[in-house]
Design an enzyme around this catalytic site. Structure first.
Site, PDB file in Angstrom:
ATOM      1  N   ILE A  23       0.831  -1.204   0.000  1.00 24.46           N
ATOM      2  CA  ILE A  23       0.000   0.000   0.000  1.00 24.46           C
ATOM      3  C   ILE A  23       0.874   1.265   0.000  1.00 24.46           C
ATOM      4  O   ILE A  23       0.604   2.223  -0.721  1.00 24.46           O
ATOM      5  CB  ILE A  23      -0.965  -0.042   1.214  1.00 24.46           C
ATOM      6  N   ASN A  90       2.528   4.957   7.286  1.00 23.47           N
ATOM      7  CA  ASN A  90       1.923   3.737   6.720  1.00 23.47           C
ATOM      8  C   ASN A  90       2.569   2.437   7.205  1.00 23.47           C
ATOM      9  O   ASN A  90       1.923   1.393   7.192  1.00 23.47           O
ATOM     10  CB  ASN A  90       2.025   3.852   5.187  1.00 23.47           C
ATOM     11  N   TYR A 169      -4.190  -6.751  16.720  1.00 27.07           N
ATOM     12  CA  TYR A 169      -4.174  -5.908  15.517  1.00 27.07           C
ATOM     13  C   TYR A 169      -5.402  -5.002  15.482  1.00 27.07           C
ATOM     14  O   TYR A 169      -5.299  -3.806  15.205  1.00 27.07           O
ATOM     15  CB  TYR A 169      -4.144  -6.799  14.274  1.00 27.07           C
ATOM     16  N   LYS A 173      -5.304  -0.881  15.536  1.00 25.35           N
ATOM     17  CA  LYS A 173      -5.821  -0.005  14.479  1.00 25.35           C
ATOM     18  C   LYS A 173      -6.903   0.942  15.025  1.00 25.35           C
ATOM     19  O   LYS A 173      -7.056   2.055  14.547  1.00 25.35           O
ATOM     20  CB  LYS A 173      -6.336  -0.844  13.304  1.00 25.35           C
ATOM     21  N   THR A 204      -0.942  -7.596  -0.778  1.00 22.95           N
ATOM     22  CA  THR A 204       0.377  -6.976  -0.613  1.00 22.95           C
ATOM     23  C   THR A 204       1.308  -8.040  -0.022  1.00 22.95           C
ATOM     24  O   THR A 204       0.955  -9.209   0.028  1.00 22.95           O
ATOM     25  CB  THR A 204       0.299  -5.785   0.377  1.00 22.95           C
TER      26      THR A 204
END
Ligand SMILES: NC(=O)c1ccc[n+]([C@@H]2O[C@H](COP(=O)([O-])OP(=O)(O)OC[C@H]3O[C@@H](n4cnc5c(N)ncnc54)[C@H](O)[C@@H]3O)[C@@H](O)[C@H]2O)c1
Length: 267
Positions: A23, A90, A169, A173, A204
């Site tokens: 990304i 990022n 995770y 976030k 990705t």
């Protein structure tokens, strides 16, 4: 107004952390292709060398979880480029498997009570703490300059639960998303706009390239109304939008790009 003016990013000094893959690389490519001066910060020297050459960008090898090294590389780059216009915060790692396997069975190894502290700390170190340091460094330089844009890659996991991704995770976030809003509030006075991009599943190198596996893609695509996962070029329009005059009255926002995953399951 012409689209070429509205989305003009030419000449903008743009840092992308974790910019050598996935990304981040998609953001970097969109910016470089439209005339921005792009600097990739990444841990991976091999990818960094290949991608900076391809994009005509600058590369700086840095581990963003090393706060001193991160600040050094920001300071050094500011001296070389005369400050920053856009910072894409990022760099991040994936959440590793969740409490269900992809065929819907309970994955006892990944049950909540079995997740270890090291896993929790690894995720929070990069996806929250290093993100905070990146926002701090960007804010320091942008305040001293002409303002700017900070664009954070959060995730749809910031606001939705996940069966196939580990709990730390999801929590990390959510923290990232709220940091964006808090920073946006404080930095608005300095013409620093802070927004988030919240992707759904994108193909990705995340989690060891797990999403490149066709079986994994087929399993996850079921949960996406558009019936496919995202690819890097699906996110480039948002990067240009948030970096350009087109979004100049937006701050503290989170823009979802997920093929409809958060709408719900349609079978
Ligand atoms: N791919 C997805 O499905 C998805 C979905 C939602 C959010 N995201 C988020 O997008 C961001 C980018 O992920 P991606 O999918 O492009 O993954 P990726 O693995 O393809 O790219 C991540 C890049 O970050 C770099 N990196 C990792 N740790 C670093 C560190 N300590 N210091 C410097 N660089 C480091 C890696 O070398 C790599 O180049 C992450 O924050 C991730 O949580 C990804």
């Amino acid at each position: 107004m012409r689209a070429s003016d509205l989305f003009d990013v030419s000449g903008l000094v743009t840092v992308v952390t974790g910019g050598a893959s996935g990304i981040g690389l998609a953001y970097a490519e969109a910016m470089a292709d439209n005339g921005a001066r792009v600097i990739l910060f990444d841990l991976d020297q091999t990818r960094l060398a290949a991608e900076t050459k391809r994009l005509g960008a600058t590369g700086k090898q840095v581990d963003v979880t090393d706060r001193d090294a991160l600040n050094r590389v920001f300071d050094e780059t500011a001296r070389e480029m005369g400050g920053f216009d856009v910072v894409f915060a990022n760099a991040g790692i994936g959440g590793e498997p969740g409490f269900l396997t992809l065929d819907g069975k309970r994955n006892d190894e990944r049950a909540l009570e079995k997740l270890d502290t090291a896993y929790f700390e690894r995720i929070f170190k990069l996806d929250v703490e290093a993100l905070f340091w990146t926002i701090q460094a960007a804010a320091k330089h942008m305040k001293a300059g002409r303002g700017g844009r900070i664009i954070v890659t959060s995730s749809i996991s910031a606001t939705k639960t996940e069966a196939f991704v580990g709990a730390p995770y999801v929590a990390s976030k959510a923290a990232a998303a709220q940091l964006v809003r808090q920073a946006a509030l404080e930095l608005a006075e300095y013409n620093i706009l802070v927004n988030a991009i919240a992707p759904g599943p994108f193909v990705t190198n995340i989690s060891g390239g797990r999403l490149k596996d066709e079986g994994v893609q087929a399993a996850l695509s079921q949960y996406c109304p558009l019936k496919r996962l995202g690819f890097p070029d699906d996110i480039q329009g948002l990067a240009l939008f948030l970096a350009s005059p087109a979004s100049k009255y937006m701050t503290g926002a989170s823009l979802t790009v997920d093929g409809g995953v958060t709408l719900g399951y349609v079978g």
